[in-house]
Write an enzyme that holds these catalytic residues in place. Structure first.
Site, PDB file in Angstrom:
ATOM      1  CB  CYS A  33     -22.151 -98.049 -83.092  1.00 60.47           C
ATOM      2  SG  CYS A  33     -22.536 -98.491 -81.383  1.00 60.47           S
ATOM      3  CG  HIS A  62     -24.292-107.285 -74.461  1.00 64.16           C
ATOM      4  ND1 HIS A  62     -25.607-107.332 -74.832  1.00 64.16           N
ATOM      5  CD2 HIS A  62     -24.277-107.272 -73.104  1.00 64.16           C
ATOM      6  CE1 HIS A  62     -26.372-107.346 -73.746  1.00 64.16           C
ATOM      7  NE2 HIS A  62     -25.587-107.303 -72.692  1.00 64.16           N
ATOM      8  CG  HIS A 145     -31.284-106.891 -75.105  1.00 64.46           C
ATOM      9  ND1 HIS A 145     -31.019-105.545 -74.960  1.00 64.46           N
ATOM     10  CD2 HIS A 145     -30.208-107.422 -75.737  1.00 64.46           C
ATOM     11  CE1 HIS A 145     -29.831-105.283 -75.507  1.00 64.46           C
ATOM     12  NE2 HIS A 145     -29.320-106.401 -75.977  1.00 64.46           N
ATOM     13  CD  GLU A 147     -32.351-100.938 -77.121  1.00 64.85           C
ATOM     14  OE1 GLU A 147     -31.294-101.352 -77.624  1.00 64.85           O
ATOM     15  OE2 GLU A 147     -33.279-100.437 -77.799  1.00 64.85           O
ATOM     16  CB  THR A 186     -31.531 -99.292 -80.872  1.00 63.35           C
ATOM     17  OG1 THR A 186     -30.816-100.042 -79.884  1.00 63.35           O
ATOM     18  CG2 THR A 186     -32.274 -98.133 -80.237  1.00 63.35           C
ATOM     19  CB  SER A 244     -23.575-109.093 -78.886  1.00 68.61           C
ATOM     20  OG  SER A 244     -23.880-108.120 -79.855  1.00 68.61           O
ATOM     21  CB  SER A 245     -29.218-107.744 -79.339  1.00 75.45           C
ATOM     22  OG  SER A 245     -30.240-107.583 -80.278  1.00 75.45           O
ATOM     23  CG  ASN A 246     -24.822-105.241 -82.352  1.00 73.87           C
ATOM     24  OD1 ASN A 246     -23.857-105.593 -83.012  1.00 73.87           O
ATOM     25  ND2 ASN A 246     -24.707-104.658 -81.169  1.00 73.87           N
ATOM     26  CB  SER A 288     -20.620-104.543 -78.595  1.00 77.22           C
ATOM     27  OG  SER A 288     -21.140-105.750 -79.122  1.00 77.22           O
TER      28      SER A 288
HETATM   29 FE1  SF4 Z   1     -26.462 -96.716 -79.891  1.00 76.42          FE
HETATM   30 FE2  SF4 Z   1     -26.848 -99.341 -79.650  1.00 76.42          FE
HETATM   31 FE3  SF4 Z   1     -27.098 -98.156 -82.034  1.00 76.42          FE
HETATM   32 FE4  SF4 Z   1     -24.724 -98.378 -80.951  1.00 76.42          FE
HETATM   33  S1  SF4 Z   1     -26.011-100.087 -81.594  1.00 76.42           S
HETATM   34  S2  SF4 Z   1     -25.565 -96.517 -81.929  1.00 76.42           S
HETATM   35  S3  SF4 Z   1     -25.153 -98.173 -78.782  1.00 76.42           S
HETATM   36  S4  SF4 Z   1     -28.376 -97.789 -80.240  1.00 76.42           S
END
Ligand code: SF4
Length: 327
Positions: A33, A62, A145, A147, A186, A244-246, A288
């Site tokens: 991202c 991450h 986490h 963040e 986020t 990694s959270s996402n 990430s």
């Molecule tokens: Fe920003 Fe995290 Fe969203 Fe990437 S995933 S755009 S680093 S808030």
């Protein structure tokens, strides 16, 4: 929307020993991202301006492949600022830090650059405004986490509570009429956040929240895109780290729609038996995860199957952030 297959000389479209045809559906958007690109660029820019070593507090993003690549270029990753020699350059991670960490860096005589993602910094400003207005802030997110530590660290002790379930909300000791506000991590699951916001609004009808959502565009788009491939695939591979959270959220979202989901960072983590009956394999990557890791997984699949790849574009994404000034 399906895009055309890759050219015939794509190494992923052939294998000498494999015989079974498999279609690999690539989620689009996937991978890096704008916030992750900006943080990685900040480390590289600092290396080119100041020379090695440049210290980085905690993983800049991450992903271990990213960390190793930057180590190869002269970055040194540390857990705490106490490990950084006085006068050195240090970059702070994209997840954001409490202001106390920046103060600590100054007190230690370090040249510090905060690579916090602008969208995380926006949440910091939001929670500070709520607190100034006398509201207790509920942060929907995962305790521990970085963040969340950074966001809560922008408020005085006791001014925020972190929740990640309806049970956590039930356990809050505030009366319905008390001034409350909420913010969301986020990278949280869009659906889980919606459920928890609903529970908060039911419990605290006057609670204030963000105008739209704190969940960033990249998280939202990647969760939409993984849904689109998960309903079309027999198996889904999410390329990313388990911490990694996402990445974890993408695997969770895919699991609701596809019975065979694997979260792997590298080919040696693939459970090939679980792909045995698959004709269509969906692949996505966390915000990430570098595209080279996705390609490594496709190459590994090409050892087992005759692979043809198709991009499946769910959302057009053209977001970029201004480079962090490290000079
Ligand atoms: Fe920003 Fe995290 Fe969203 Fe990437 S995933 S755009 S680093 S808030």
């Amino acid at each position: 929307m399906l895009h055309s297959p890759p050219p015939a000389n794509d190494p992923s479209s052939n294998s000498r020993s494999a015989t079974r045809q498999v279609t690999v559906l690539l989620a689009t958007p996937r991978g890096f991202c704008a916030g992750v690109r900006r943080a990685i660029d900040a480390v590289r820019d600092a290396l080119s301006i100041y020379g090695a070593p440049v210290y980085v507090r905690r993983p800049i993003v991450h992903n271990l492949d990213v960390v190793r690549a930057l180590e190869g270029e002269g970055a040194i990753f540390v857990q705490e600022l106490g490990e950084v020699p006085r006068g050195s350059v240090v970059v702070l991670s994209a997840h954001g830090v409490p202001p106390a960490v920046l103060r600590d860096a100054r007190n230690r005589g370090l040249i510090a650059f905060d690579a916090v993602c602008p969208l995380v910094a926006k949440v910091h400003r939001e929670v500070e405004r709520h607190q100034r207005n006398g509201r207790h802030v509920i942060v929907i997110g995962h305790r521990g986490h970085p963040e969340i530590d950074g966001t809560v660290g922008h408020l005085p002790d006791g001014a925020a509570s972190v929740v990640s379930s309806e049970a956590d909300i039930d356990a809050l000791r505030f009366a319905p009429g008390e001034p409350m506000a909420y913010a969301v991590q986020t990278t949280y699951s869009v659906d889980d956040a919606a459920q928890l916001v609903e529970a908060l609004v039911t419990r605290f009808p006057d609670i204030e929240g963000p105008a739209t959502t704190d969940i960033c565009y990249a998280t939202t788009n990647r969760q939409t895109a993984v849904r689109d491939i998960a309903i079309r695939a027999d198996a889904v591979i999410v390329v990313g780290e388990s911490f990694s959270s996402n990445a974890t959220r993408l695997a969770e979202v895919a699991s609701l729609l596809c019975p065979q989901v694997q979260l792997v960072a590298r080919p040696d983590e693939l459970d090939r038996d679980r792909l045995a009956g698959a004709r269509v394999i969906g692949i996505t990557a966390a915000a990430s995860t570098p595209e080279t890791s996705v390609q490594a997984i496709i190459d590994a699949l090409a050892e087992q199957f005759v692979v043809s790849t198709q991009e499946f574009e769910s959302v057009e994404e053209n977001v970029s952030f201004k480079r962090l000034a490290v000079a």
